[in-house]
Every structure is written in structure tokens, then in C-alpha cells.
Design an enzyme around this catalytic site. Sequence first.
Site, PDB file in Angstrom:
ATOM      1  N   SER A   1      -2.402   0.471  -1.938  1.00  0.00           N
ATOM      2  CA  SER A   1      -1.512   1.020  -2.960  1.00  0.00           C
ATOM      3  C   SER A   1      -2.114   0.813  -4.355  1.00  0.00           C
ATOM      4  CB  SER A   1      -0.113   0.400  -2.807  1.00  0.00           C
ATOM      5  OG  SER A   1       0.843   1.136  -3.526  1.00  0.00           O
TER       6      SER A   1
ATOM      7  N   ASP B   1       4.912   7.841   4.570  1.00  0.00           N
ATOM      8  CA  ASP B   1       4.926   6.959   3.402  1.00  0.00           C
ATOM      9  C   ASP B   1       5.816   7.594   2.329  1.00  0.00           C
ATOM     10  OD1 ASP B   1       4.204   5.831   0.882  1.00  0.00           O
ATOM     11  OD2 ASP B   1       2.215   5.305   1.635  1.00  0.00           O
TER      12      ASP B   1
ATOM     13  N   HIS C   1       4.337   2.965   4.314  1.00  0.00           N
ATOM     14  CA  HIS C   1       3.540   2.313   3.266  1.00  0.00           C
ATOM     15  C   HIS C   1       3.425   0.796   3.484  1.00  0.00           C
ATOM     16  CE1 HIS C   1       1.687   2.712  -0.729  1.00  0.00           C
ATOM     17  NE2 HIS C   1       2.320   1.625  -1.123  1.00  0.00           N
TER      18      HIS C   1
END
Length: 292
Positions: A159, A236, A270
Site C-alpha cells: 500500500s 481490494d 487489501h
Amino acid sequence: QDRQPIMSAGELKEVSSAKVFGGYIKEFKHTSKSVGGTMEFGVYIPPGAGKNGVKVPALMYLSGLTCSPKNCIQKGGAFQAAAAEGLMLIFPDTSPRDCKIEGDSDSWDFGTAAGFYLNATEPKWKANYQMDTYVNEELPALIAKHFPFNGKISVTGHSMGGHGALVCYLRNPGKYESASAFAPICNPSNCPWGVKAFTGYLGPDKSKWAAYDATMLVKEFKGERTEILIDQGLEDGFYKKNQLLPEAFVEACKGAKHPLKCNLQEGYDHSYFFVSTFMPSHIAFHAKALKK
């Protein structure tokens, strides 16, 4: 017999140590010159490293928004593959922690645990938020001084940390043998997280943002164009909200003829369930580059 002592080595204070897959995961505190305060980081020392002068290559993992080194240490599933490949793992923190800047904890996506791996230039933040210098210069030098590290290093992250990994690799040609990322923020100049962070840390002049935007940097990269690996889950929520923008990076790599393997993974979100699923393949990817 097997326990290694908890010790303090001048610059470094060891705060924890545990044996895992034959090696040791250790966590440390130290006073950082670049961020002007105490920082924590984790190091996995694989089996055999340090014995009879054996030094090993390292893979640095950069964590995402709200995270500390503990997230990946506890949930990333990295140790079995790292032990098998003989890789040291380095887990930096995501921001300065004890500089007490007014407003640094007001939101989860800016300030504390949201340093974006850049060197801030805005007056309020620039004295402490020098995470680019910390992860690319200060911490690797500390690792080389105190651990059985052979000097070869690669970088990965998740991320915000995936953004960090891509940017570290692209801003420092030749420093990292390879780069990969899990659901990275690929084009921060054009997503809400990035616009907020870059405006706060770098100011409103968007021409300054390109220096920390992987999609911009890959076009100008002057180093050897080694393949980058990205995995992105299609379930995600942040991908669906256009925070990550891997398509922009894919297009930029095509234009620059930079080799990229970007895997869109059906059904994955995610979380660290996603990261841990693909961690062994990322470690294998880096091990190949680090052992050349």
C-alpha cells in the site's frame, strides 16, 4: 542453549527477540539523526547468518498507512521463505513517532504512521519527516554496522509501503537489486491519499510531487531496468476507490519499456490475508536477484 541475549549495543537497544524458522526476529529502538527522534525497526536474521563470518543479503519491507513494523512481523508470513532463501528481512517504521508536531495524529492517513517515505519540505514537517533519508541511507548504514549484512539489498512493501518500495528503487538507481509491491499506491499525485499527503508534506506546487510518484519516476529512470513485480487484489476496496491506480503505472512502464509483472488477483482484498498469500513468491523473486 538457543536463547540469544537481549542486549543494548550503544546506538541500538534490543527490545525483543524470538526464534522463528531457525533464525531470530529481533526488534530494536535507536535515536535517528534524520528524523530527530526515537525509531523502532525489526530485523530477521536467518539461520546461519553471522556464524563463521557469513553475511547475507537483505530485503526491506515497507509497511502501509496506520502500520508499524509489527504488522508484517506478526501477519506477513515472511519467515519460512526468508529462512529457506537465507535472506535477512528489515522492517522499518512508517513515520517518526515522538516528535509531537501539532496535528500529527488528527487523521489516520497523514502524520503519524503515514510518512509516505518522502523528505518533507513544508516548514512544519521538514525537521522530522525525513523518511526518504531514513529508509534509504540511515537505516541501511545501521544494518551494515551491526548485522551480518553483505551489502546487497532489495525492497518491497504494501500500500503506502508499496509506493515507498517503488519510489525507493526508482529514485536510487543501482542501490536496490530488485523491487516489488503489494497493492501499491502507484500514482499518488492523482489519488486522494497522495494529494493529501503531498500537499501537506511537499506543498501545493504539483511539480514537486513527481519526485515521489512512481508513475512519473519510471519514465525518467536512468538505471538498469530490472523487472518490477506487483500483486493487486481485485476485491481490494481501495483499488475500487481509485486510491492505488496500478493501471497508470502499467501504462507508464509500457511507455518507458520498463519490465513489469503486474498480477491482478481474483477475490483478494487489501489485508494481510492477501499479503501473506503472495509473500513467498515475492521473497523468491527477490532472492533470485539478490543471489546473482
